[in-house]
Write a protein that holds these residues in place. Structure first.
Motif, PDB file in Angstrom:
ATOM      1  N   ALA C 244       0.728  -1.119  -0.172  1.00 32.10           N
ATOM      2  CA  ALA C 244       0.046   0.072   0.086  1.00 32.10           C
ATOM      3  C   ALA C 244       0.919   1.424  -0.071  1.00 32.10           C
ATOM      4  O   ALA C 244       1.869   1.333   0.628  1.00 32.10           O
ATOM      5  N   TYR C 246       0.070   4.741   1.337  1.00 33.19           N
ATOM      6  CA  TYR C 246      -1.234   5.590   1.920  1.00 33.19           C
ATOM      7  C   TYR C 246      -0.959   7.028   1.645  1.00 33.19           C
ATOM      8  O   TYR C 246       0.176   7.646   1.809  1.00 33.19           O
ATOM      9  N   PHE C 404      -2.375  -0.350 -11.651  1.00 38.04           N
ATOM     10  CA  PHE C 404      -2.658   1.030 -11.374  1.00 38.04           C
ATOM     11  C   PHE C 404      -2.719   1.290  -9.699  1.00 38.04           C
ATOM     12  O   PHE C 404      -2.917   2.371  -9.385  1.00 38.04           O
ATOM     13  N   GLU C 405      -3.078   0.203  -9.208  1.00 37.15           N
ATOM     14  CA  GLU C 405      -3.869   0.370  -7.900  1.00 37.15           C
ATOM     15  C   GLU C 405      -2.931   1.198  -6.813  1.00 37.15           C
ATOM     16  O   GLU C 405      -3.417   2.087  -6.160  1.00 37.15           O
ATOM     17  N   LEU C 406      -1.548   0.885  -6.620  1.00 42.48           N
ATOM     18  CA  LEU C 406      -0.914   1.659  -5.694  1.00 42.48           C
ATOM     19  C   LEU C 406      -0.733   3.208  -5.893  1.00 42.48           C
ATOM     20  O   LEU C 406      -1.129   3.880  -5.178  1.00 42.48           O
ATOM     21  N   HIS C 408      -3.065   4.675  -7.557  1.00 39.81           N
ATOM     22  CA  HIS C 408      -4.617   5.096  -7.463  1.00 39.81           C
ATOM     23  C   HIS C 408      -4.968   5.449  -6.071  1.00 39.81           C
ATOM     24  O   HIS C 408      -5.329   6.731  -5.758  1.00 39.81           O
ATOM     25  N   HIS C 409      -4.354   4.446  -5.188  1.00 41.47           N
ATOM     26  CA  HIS C 409      -4.640   4.848  -3.845  1.00 41.47           C
ATOM     27  C   HIS C 409      -3.940   6.054  -3.274  1.00 41.47           C
ATOM     28  O   HIS C 409      -4.376   6.575  -2.364  1.00 41.47           O
ATOM     29  N   VAL C 414      -5.668   8.225 -12.699  1.00 35.84           N
ATOM     30  CA  VAL C 414      -5.783   7.329 -13.460  1.00 35.84           C
ATOM     31  C   VAL C 414      -6.761   7.451 -14.752  1.00 35.84           C
ATOM     32  O   VAL C 414      -7.757   8.090 -14.582  1.00 35.84           O
ATOM     33  N   TYR C 422      -7.155   0.067 -16.717  1.00 34.77           N
ATOM     34  CA  TYR C 422      -6.779   1.482 -16.152  1.00 34.77           C
ATOM     35  C   TYR C 422      -5.233   1.344 -16.122  1.00 34.77           C
ATOM     36  O   TYR C 422      -4.623   0.721 -15.677  1.00 34.77           O
TER      37      TYR C 422
END
Lengths: 98, 381, 471
Positions: C244, C246, C404-406, C408-409, C414, C422
């Motif tokens: 993650a 943050y 893309f998730e890291l 995006h979070h 994105v 994505y």
């Protein structure tokens, strides 16, 4: 017809996406909640793009799915023990000590 | 979208939809529901699905008894299985004060017909063998509490309401509530206006914003509440377990995931909806203390929703003095979902003047000005 | 159907492993080579069905072999849902399948798949009567879930190392390694996190080729680049996935290894998280024996494990055609290559080797019981008959989905592009919508390894420039 699997973790088929759309689940977040794609062990790594492509095609354009569902950590399944010590002692509060 | 309606409900969460559902079943369907996102966008799609009757006030115990009765038959009524599983709620007290609270609550609940029992940690371990109860003094267990799967509740109520003629508009944001003199005349949205004389504010965490559109100030404040689920494993946990020392609660879903959260006294009021490492870490520690094996179970995802908190922990229901036709149905803290079927029914009967209920006068907005606040002491979990 | 075999080891593959070791599979003795992915030890030993799917109890076997999917999960040393492709084979492991009744190999619950050929509406089960619903609930509950609670001594909290470093690079594939090299050359210190056991990403693929400044294979470039001695100032941490980021300033990067965690709050992050391989959509695309090209590449070219042959390959990219040629070189029997590419040197080379090429058909479905035995190909024009292609392994290519998730979070913008999915939005210099986060390579939509390498270097240069302007 054999099943065409979109999400291997939750056994969601291409047909499931179509039927969910017909029932009114017409945005990615709703489609995800109704069919369950992306909620399993891989959290969407092998299905989100298929579902988004499906929705873009039926709704007529990539801009119809411009936002992905909210990303929810962790990126991969990770043991609770990995996070238990992630805060400095003072922040965590003594009452939660394992 | 309709351009007029007898009643407009702002908020397509479980409270608003339960009202629409019960109104429609009573034959009143000239109703429009306005939801800013998709169904399940707000707290209704982000909660853990706990349903308990262990409360500290007579009002809430009776309300929740009724809610449990309604949830038991909702799957059949609405055609979606909500998988309501009455595996019980097990509260753990570690100090004198919590022990005393459990004892007092149990007496009240028993008097009202809820079969809660005060049990020893040894007995609790027979119910959940994996629990580490070191330091726990006493537990309260009610086998008729339970957990359900929130999404189908929302979809099911929406489906029946709309089959019966209610119009439900998703992705529709309310931008203004027109008040002439004291009377509501119109709700304006980003997709057009609806002429109406009655508006229900069931917007959960967004309620104060919605009320402000009509010139009404609510004392509710939104607080982020975080939650997570683990990978699914075979059933090992029947009840929802809640540790009163820090507000940890967790249950096992029908899919086998551990789903739970804990309160954070340091969380400020905000509309922040992101996930934090702080929560993930605190929750992991707390879970590992309660069930040490869970340390090697894997977290699948964490997310956040809102608690819509009022100063006295009771909801805001009924009329407001300043604006006619503006009905409040908000301020449910973290308990709107469990109360929804009961509240929806009461509110529908009250709106249609089929029945009065004292809750709409004791829990109105005016109580704060009158100094009649009554604190619910058992808002955890 | 041919049985599993191991090819003669190659001296130049990045994947070298240790001596033969023994472990147990469902209580029976089994062996593999120390350090190889456990999934490959099992496949090489003839294990076909790794588990059963959650709803229809369809058989599952490795599909991606890159720790992205859920198809190779087993219970390992008392822990449920362990990715066997991401678990090194070591002596003494206790490995079990965890799904299916009575077991994963023969599963009576497969009947569900037959009884519900169209769909099982799980939201509407047992809604006709509340008594029925209450009766069914405990059974449904017992059927769900995968595996039992972890057993064995409960773990302690992982030790957490907090580190202060200016730059974090996430992902040591072509883009990440190239970014790290650029940072290192400028004397910058950085941590480079990699989820895989080896740095390299797509450089580890036998079919990868890098164009420009002296063409090279992925493995050649890997050899030149993955040596830590060539990256002074860069701390490379393999088997340490970032789970993650943050958001916040600075962002909080959390990486978790086997038994330790690391938390960094860097001034800059370069995301080189790559992409997830996908399978195309066709009937029974989840049948065991159907894999992504990169899974087969790693399994056969990298590790020399061949669960079955002949192999059918479906795809149009250079990588898939090169993979076909490399398999031939390794003596693997090919059932055929289904492609729309009709000419060019790669196709010509396959034709010269008498590989059956199918130009005008698409895959309609895979057939087989617990493992693929043929592909049904449908014609692109009507009136032509369907055609069957016998095969015992099938790889089928689809656009990879950017990871893309890291980003995006962490709050980076994105966007969706129908080729792939994505991806993280970047400008020409690798900047994302956050001024302290950069992205390069497949996670930001790069189409190939050569592009990813250039993008990694550029993003690192932009990152260095932005650091120079920061007091």
């Amino acid at each position: 017809m054999p099943k065409t699997i979109v999400c291997r973790c939750e056994d969601v088929t291409e047909e499931d996406l179509k039927r969910a759309f017909e029932r009114g689940f017409r945005d990615l977040e709703s489609l995800r909640r109704f069919t369950g794609f992306g909620t399993g062990f891989c959290q969407g790594k092998s299905c989100l793009c298929h579902a988004a492509r499906f929705l873009a095609a039926v709704k007529g354009g990539d801009d119809m799915v411009s936002d992905p569902p909210r990303t929810r950590p962790p990126l991969r399944p990770t043991p609770f023990a990995a996070f238990a010590g992630a805060l400095p002692e003072a922040d965590a509060g003594a009452e939660e000590k394992p | 979208m309709r351009d007029r309606a007898d009643l407009v409900i702002v908020g397509g969460g479980v409270i608003g939809l339960s009202l629409a559902y019960h109104l429609a079943r009573l034959g009143f369907s000239d109703v429009v529901v306005l939801e800013q996102g998709y169904l399940c966008f707000g707290a209704s799609g982000r909660n853990g699905g706990g349903v308990r009757q262990q409360w500290s006030t007579e009002e809430n115990v009776l309300l929740m008894k009724d809610a449990v009765r309604r949830y038991r038959r909702l799957s059949q009524e609405c055609g979606y299985n909500i998988w309501f599983r009455q595996g019980g709620y097990l509260f753990l007290a570690r100090d004198d004060a919590s022990a005393a609270t459990l004892e007092q609550n149990t007496k009240l609940q028993n008097r009202l017909g809820v079969p809660t029992r005060l049990i020893s940690p040894a007995e609790a371990r027979r119910i959940v063998p994996v629990l580490n109860l070191e330091g726990v003094r006493v537990c309260a267990y009610n086998p008729t509490d339970g957990v359900l799967f929130p999404f189908p509740v929302v979809w099911g109520m929406a489906r029946i309401a709309s089959d019966l003629g209610v119009e439900i508009n998703t992705f529709t944001r309310v931008t203004n509530i027109d008040v002439r003199g004291r009377q509501i005349v119109k709700v304006v949205t980003d997709r057009g206006a609806i002429a109406t004389r009655r508006v229900v504010n069931a917007a959960g965490a967004w309620s104060p914003q919605v009320a402000r559109l009509a010139g009404v100030e609510l004392p509710n404040k939104p607080y982020r509440h975080e939650i997570l689920v683990s990978e699914p494993v075979k059933p090992f946990l029947d009840p929802l377990v809640s540790d009163l020392s820090n507000g940890t609660y967790f249950s096992q879903t029908m899919r086998g995931e551990i789903c739970g959260g804990l309160s954070d006294p340091a969380e400020p009021s905000s509309m922040e909806s992101g996930s934090s490492l702080r929560f993930l870490s605190r929750m992991s520690r707390s879970l590992m203390r309660l069930v040490p094996q869970l340390g090697s179970l894997k977290v699948l995802r964490q997310w956040a929703g809102y608690y819509d908190e009022t100063p006295d922990g009771q909801p805001i229901l009924g009329r407001v003095d300043a604006v006619d036709g503006f009905i409040q149905l908000n301020g449910f803290g973290g308990h709107g979902f469990m109360m929804a079927p009961a509240i929806g029914q009461l509110a529908a009967e009250w709106i249609l003047r089929k029945a009065e209920h004292p809750i709409f006068s004791t829990c109105d907005l005016g109580r704060f000005a009158r100094g009649e606040q009554r604190r619910e002491t058992f808002s955890i979990g | 159907m041919a049985t599993a075999r191991r090819l003669d080891p190659l001296p130049n593959t990045p994947f070298q492993y240790g001596p033969k070791v023994d472990f147990t599979f469902e209580g029976k003795p089994f062996s593999g080579f120390a350090g190889e992915p456990l999934a490959l030890s099992l496949l090489a030993g003839g294990v076909r069905v790794f588990g059963r799917s959650i709803k229809y109890h369809r058989p599952r076997a490795p599909m991606c072999l890159h720790a992205h999917c859920s198809s190779c999960l087993m219970r390992v040393n008392g822990r449920p849902n362990v990715r066997t492709c991401d678990t090194p084979c070591v002596a003494g492991l206790s490995v079990e399948r965890q799904t299916g009744w009575p077991g994963a190999g023969f599963d009576l619950l497969r009947a569900i798949d037959v009884v519900y050929p169209e769909e099982l509406r799980h939201h509407e089960l047992f809604t006709s009567s509340s008594a029925l619903s209450r009766m069914a609930t405990p059974y449904v509950r017992r059927m769900s879930g995968a595996g039992e609670l972890p057993s064995g001594p409960p773990p302690l909290a992982f030790p957490v190392e907090r580190q202060s470093v200016r730059v974090v690079v996430i992902g040591a594939g072509p883009a990440g390694l190239s970014a790290a090299r650029r940072l290192s050359q400028s004397g910058e210190k950085a941590v480079l996190f990699e989820a895989d056991a080896l740095a390299g990403g797509r450089l580890l693929d036998g079919a990868t080729r890098i164009e420009g400044d002296g063409d090279s294979t992925g493995w050649q470039r890997w050899k030149a680049w993955s040596d830590p001695a060539t990256l002074p100032g860069i701390e490379l941490l393999c088997r340490m996935p970032v789970v993650a980021i943050y958001p916040g300033r600075p962002p909080t990067v959390v990486a978790v290894g086997e038994d330790r965690a690391r938390i960094v709050q860097p001034q800059r992050v370069i995301l080189c998280t790559g992409s997830y391989d996908q399978l195309p959509l066709f009937g029974n695309n989840d049948l065991p024996g159907v894999m992504t090209p990169r899974a087969l590449d790693r399994m056969v070219l990298g590790h020399g494990v061949l669960p079955a042959e002949p192999v059918a390959l479906v795809g149009d990219s250079d990588e898939t055609l090169r993979l076909s040629a490399r398999l031939l070189e390794r003596g693997v029997a090919l059932a055929g290559v289904v492609t729309r590419r009709r000419d060019g040197p790669l196709v010509g080379a396959l034709q010269d080797k008498k590989v059956p090429l199918v130009f005008d058909r698409e895959v309609a479905r895979a057939r087989g019981g617990r493992w693929i035995h043929e592909l049904e190909l449908s014609p692109q024009r009507q009136r032509e008959p369907d055609r069957l292609l016998d095969c015992a392994l099938c790889v089928a290519e689809a656009p990879a989905a950017p990871a893309f998730e890291l980003g995006h979070h962490a709050g980076c913008r994105v966007f969706f592009g129908s080729q792939g999915g994505y991806r993280i939005a970047i400008d020409d210099t690798g900047r994302t919508s956050r001024d302290d986060i950069f992205a390069a390579g497949h996670c930001a939509g790069a189409a190939d390894v050569t592009t990813a390498i250039r993008a990694g270097e550029r993003a690192a240069a932009t990152c260095l420039e932005s650091l120079a302007h920061t007091p």
